[in-house]
Scaffold this active site. Sequence first.
Site, PDB file in Angstrom:
ATOM      1  CE1 TYR A   9      40.389  39.568  32.499  1.00  0.00           C
ATOM      2  CE2 TYR A   9      39.161  41.382  33.212  1.00  0.00           C
ATOM      3  CZ  TYR A   9      39.946  40.828  32.921  1.00  0.00           C
ATOM      4  OH  TYR A   9      40.812  41.134  33.668  1.00  0.00           O
ATOM      5  NE  ARG A  12      35.406  51.344  35.647  1.00  0.00           N
ATOM      6  CZ  ARG A  12      34.078  51.017  36.642  1.00  0.00           C
ATOM      7  NH1 ARG A  12      34.015  51.509  37.166  1.00  0.00           N
ATOM      8  NH2 ARG A  12      33.511  50.708  35.049  1.00  0.00           N
TER       9      ARG A  12
END
Length: 315
Positions: free
Chosen positions: A147, A214
């Site tokens: 990806y 994150r």
Amino acid sequence: MNVLVTGGAGFIGRWVVKRLLDDGQAVWVLDDLSNGRKENLDEFVDHPNFREFIVGDIKNEKLLDELFEKNQFRICYHLGASINVQDSIDDPRTTFNNDTLGTFYVLEQCRKKLVKIVFMSTCMVYERSMAEQGITELHPTKPASPYAGAKIAAENMALSYYCAYGLPVTVVRPFNTYGPFQKTGGEGGVVAIFIRNQLKGDPLKIYGEGTQTRDLLYVEDCARFVVESGYSDQVNGEIVNAGLGRDISVNELADLISEGQVLIEHVPHIHPQSEIQKLLCNYQKAEKLLGWKPTVDLEEGIRRTREWIRTSHLM
């Protein structure tokens, strides 16, 4: 302006469409519904500036040719892509065809008609960084999954069109985006998945040790960043990050969302080889060139997302 949004029925695409309509633009959406959902656009179908929703594939050159020939677009926001990391590991061909080859077909139409293109990339292209000032656009890339590799290839193609043809091109790299209309199952929606489980009383399951961090960007801030990148000539030929500028470990996120009401479990990571241990965005370039900065903090974003999931009965 006449504007095309590929992938406009997806999670971020839906909010980009809303922002464009709020700004008074005329909007066309192209989406094959492999990731997007038609119902994401239901509230816009009667809007006077929502011109057409086309169910179709960005790899269909004939369809693209007809769309661009007929509608005289000024900007193309290219969000259409395969976005699941594990799917790209299991089936790299599909991800490459959609994310790299599909982008080439869109670029060709933009080149022929001199249409500015905003290419949606990802923070997953970056190499691991422990820098406390966050990841800038100059940080090295390292494709740890097909990806990410497909996105880097598409970025390079897009930027080559800026250099070779003078095509107005902007590459945007939003960090982990969350909010209303994100799917509450599957990969990529950790906030939505955690909230859904908390509302159902189910355990929150964390891949691996949960120490990975994150930078979580609320979707309306992300959409504003993407849309304004299309309006500004200051970011032509540029790669630009967007994030909150604050990272949180998955363990801390689970504690924040669980509110002590449900169990938190650690499970084996499904793709540890493609994990990025720390993601923290430095968005100074977006602030300098676009005047953009996030406006919704993590706690408020979680509150809004929880309310949407609760009222949408997605538990």
